[in-house]
Design a protein around this motif. Structure first.
Motif, PDB file in Angstrom:
ATOM      1  N   ALA A 105     103.610  67.183  17.279  1.00 42.10           N
ATOM      2  CA  ALA A 105     104.210  65.863  17.072  1.00 42.10           C
ATOM      3  C   ALA A 105     103.344  65.007  16.154  1.00 42.10           C
ATOM      4  CB  ALA A 105     104.410  65.166  18.420  1.00 42.10           C
ATOM      5  N   GLY A 106     102.018  64.993  16.386  1.00 43.69           N
ATOM      6  CA  GLY A 106     101.129  64.230  15.527  1.00 43.69           C
ATOM      7  C   GLY A 106     100.977  64.845  14.155  1.00 43.69           C
ATOM      8  N   THR A 107     101.102  66.157  14.079  1.00 45.39           N
ATOM      9  CA  THR A 107     101.023  66.842  12.789  1.00 45.39           C
ATOM     10  C   THR A 107     102.168  66.406  11.895  1.00 45.39           C
ATOM     11  OG1 THR A 107     100.169  68.733  14.045  1.00 45.39           O
ATOM     12  CG2 THR A 107     100.667  69.092  11.718  1.00 45.39           C
ATOM     13  N   ARG A 108     103.343  66.306  12.478  1.00 45.28           N
ATOM     14  CA  ARG A 108     104.504  65.838  11.712  1.00 45.28           C
ATOM     15  C   ARG A 108     104.266  64.420  11.197  1.00 45.28           C
ATOM     16  NH1 ARG A 108     107.971  66.431  15.349  1.00 45.28           N
ATOM     17  NH2 ARG A 108     108.726  68.522  14.828  1.00 45.28           N
ATOM     18  N   LEU A 109     103.661  63.568  12.020  1.00 46.85           N
ATOM     19  CA  LEU A 109     103.315  62.210  11.583  1.00 46.85           C
ATOM     20  C   LEU A 109     102.425  62.254  10.348  1.00 46.85           C
ATOM     21  CD1 LEU A 109     101.996  59.317  13.804  1.00 46.85           C
ATOM     22  CD2 LEU A 109     100.575  60.161  11.966  1.00 46.85           C
ATOM     23  N   LEU A 110     101.422  63.147  10.355  1.00 45.79           N
ATOM     24  CA  LEU A 110     100.484  63.233   9.237  1.00 45.79           C
ATOM     25  C   LEU A 110     101.153  63.668   7.945  1.00 45.79           C
ATOM     26  CD1 LEU A 110      97.312  64.809  10.898  1.00 45.79           C
ATOM     27  CD2 LEU A 110      97.592  62.459  10.079  1.00 45.79           C
ATOM     28  N   THR A 111     102.227  64.445   8.031  1.00 44.23           N
ATOM     29  CA  THR A 111     102.893  64.886   6.800  1.00 44.23           C
ATOM     30  C   THR A 111     103.497  63.716   6.032  1.00 44.23           C
ATOM     31  OG1 THR A 111     105.010  65.343   7.917  1.00 44.23           O
ATOM     32  CG2 THR A 111     103.411  67.166   7.779  1.00 44.23           C
ATOM     33  N   GLY A 112     103.689  62.592   6.701  1.00 48.17           N
ATOM     34  CA  GLY A 112     104.186  61.400   6.021  1.00 48.17           C
ATOM     35  C   GLY A 112     103.087  60.490   5.517  1.00 48.17           C
ATOM     36  N   LEU A 113     101.824  60.813   5.841  1.00 53.30           N
ATOM     37  CA  LEU A 113     100.703  59.965   5.457  1.00 53.30           C
ATOM     38  C   LEU A 113      99.747  60.641   4.479  1.00 53.30           C
ATOM     39  CD1 LEU A 113      99.768  58.527   8.983  1.00 53.30           C
ATOM     40  CD2 LEU A 113     100.838  57.246   7.115  1.00 53.30           C
ATOM     41  N   CYS A 114      99.682  61.970   4.510  1.00 51.76           N
ATOM     42  CA  CYS A 114      98.712  62.728   3.702  1.00 51.76           C
ATOM     43  C   CYS A 114      99.446  63.470   2.595  1.00 51.76           C
ATOM     44  CB  CYS A 114      97.936  63.707   4.576  1.00 51.76           C
ATOM     45  SG  CYS A 114      97.064  62.914   5.947  1.00 51.76           S
ATOM     46  N   HIS A 115      98.932  63.384   1.371  1.00 53.30           N
ATOM     47  CA  HIS A 115      99.708  63.938   0.253  1.00 53.30           C
ATOM     48  C   HIS A 115      99.286  65.337  -0.178  1.00 53.30           C
ATOM     49  CE1 HIS A 115      96.509  63.176  -2.710  1.00 53.30           C
ATOM     50  NE2 HIS A 115      96.324  62.015  -2.126  1.00 53.30           N
ATOM     51  N   ARG A 116      98.140  65.874   0.334  1.00 56.59           N
ATOM     52  CA  ARG A 116      97.747  67.210  -0.099  1.00 56.59           C
ATOM     53  C   ARG A 116      97.839  68.257   1.006  1.00 56.59           C
ATOM     54  NH1 ARG A 116      92.183  67.866  -3.184  1.00 56.59           N
ATOM     55  NH2 ARG A 116      91.304  67.385  -1.120  1.00 56.59           N
ATOM     56  N   SER A 117      97.226  67.987   2.184  1.00 58.30           N
ATOM     57  CA  SER A 117      97.243  69.005   3.235  1.00 58.30           C
ATOM     58  C   SER A 117      97.163  68.356   4.608  1.00 58.30           C
ATOM     59  CB  SER A 117      96.067  69.987   3.073  1.00 58.30           C
ATOM     60  OG  SER A 117      94.843  69.376   3.439  1.00 58.30           O
ATOM     61  N   VAL A 118      97.715  69.067   5.582  1.00 56.90           N
ATOM     62  CA  VAL A 118      97.674  68.658   6.995  1.00 56.90           C
ATOM     63  C   VAL A 118      97.339  69.896   7.811  1.00 56.90           C
ATOM     64  CG1 VAL A 118      99.027  67.846   8.953  1.00 56.90           C
ATOM     65  CG2 VAL A 118      99.326  66.768   6.709  1.00 56.90           C
TER      66      VAL A 118
END
Length: 254
Positions: free
Chosen positions: A68-81
């Motif tokens: 769930a938090g990983t999905r959040l990061l995909t909207g904030l980080c532009h290179r890698s999660v």
């Protein structure tokens, strides 16, 4: 929790008598249908609070569970999660729930948060609902490891909420849960470390500062305020030193 998609009472009992790792492996297929999964409202509020602090390049979801938090990061980080968790079962579910795309790239790593297998590779680390799995004596090592995987100026962020008082039914529910877990761990091995009331925010903030972080608290207005005017929900943002002098962060609220 005992609905058609959630775990049965028998399944929960088997999980509770397992190790933490094995218990989560068993729970993984039904985890998102339990109250243990971080609600979308919390994830959305955290994403909204973090957005002005970016942009972020590479993010890490610490104890990612089903992602769930990983999905959040995909909207904030532009290179890698990257999502890291020590339960193979939870990671298997996360791989199906959060699809990897070209930007940002998504990777999954099985590992222990107390011994993260990374160098200083991230500028944002988030964690949701994981601190109950760490005993107080483990906090110094955990904070030091998170500090070590962040680049200079990187941030470690996680939400915290005001605990319910004795007049609220949730107070007794959480107290009863923790008491049952302590009795279970006194009588059964291996232990299952999951406590809701063992962590003291002041102690955690102190450990973050001792690890070299500068800590700020941001109000999460979506959750309102208590009778004394203090926020019910806050976002802890711990920043590793080394931010260029020209960089200015928004002023913390609350």
């Amino acid at each position: 929790m005992f609905g058609p998609e959630g775990p049965t009472l028998r399944e929960l009992a088997v999980q509770a008598l397992s190790s933490v790792e094995r218990g989560y492996d068993l729970l993984a297929p039904k985890f998102d249908h339990t109250p243990f999964r971080t609600p979308d409202g919390v994830l959305d509020a955290v994403a909204k609070a973090l957005a002005p602090l970016g942009p972020f390049t590479d993010g890490l979801d610490l104890c990612c569970g089903t992602g769930a938090g990983t999905r959040l990061l995909t909207g904030l980080c532009h290179r890698s999660v990257t999502g890291v968790d020590f339960s193979a079962g939870m990671l298997d579910v996360a791989r199906h729930r959060v699809r990897s795309t070209s930007a940002p790239r998504v990777a999954w790593v099985r590992g222990d948060a107390r011994a993260l297998p990374f160098a200083a590779a991230f500028d944002l680390v988030v964690s949701f609902g994981a601190f109950g799995h760490f005993l107080p004596r483990e906090l110094p090592g955990l904070c030091a490891r998170v500090h070590s995987v962040l680049r200079p100026g990187g941030r470690f962020a996680f939400p915290v909420f005001a605990p319910p008082g004795p007049a609220h039914p949730a107070f007794w529910t959480l107290l009863g849960f923790d008491t049952a877990m302590r009795v279970r761990n006194a009588l059964w091995r291996p232990p299952f470390v999951m406590y809701y009331r063992a962590l003291r925010l002041g102690a955690l903030l102190g450990e973050l500062e001792r690890a070299g972080f500068a800590v700020e608290l941001y109000a999460l207005p979506e959750f309102g305020r208590r009778a004394d005017g203090s926020p019910r929900g806050r976002l802890v943002v711990a920043r590793r030193g080394g931010v260029p002098a020209a960089e200015v962060s928004p002023r913390p609220a609350g």
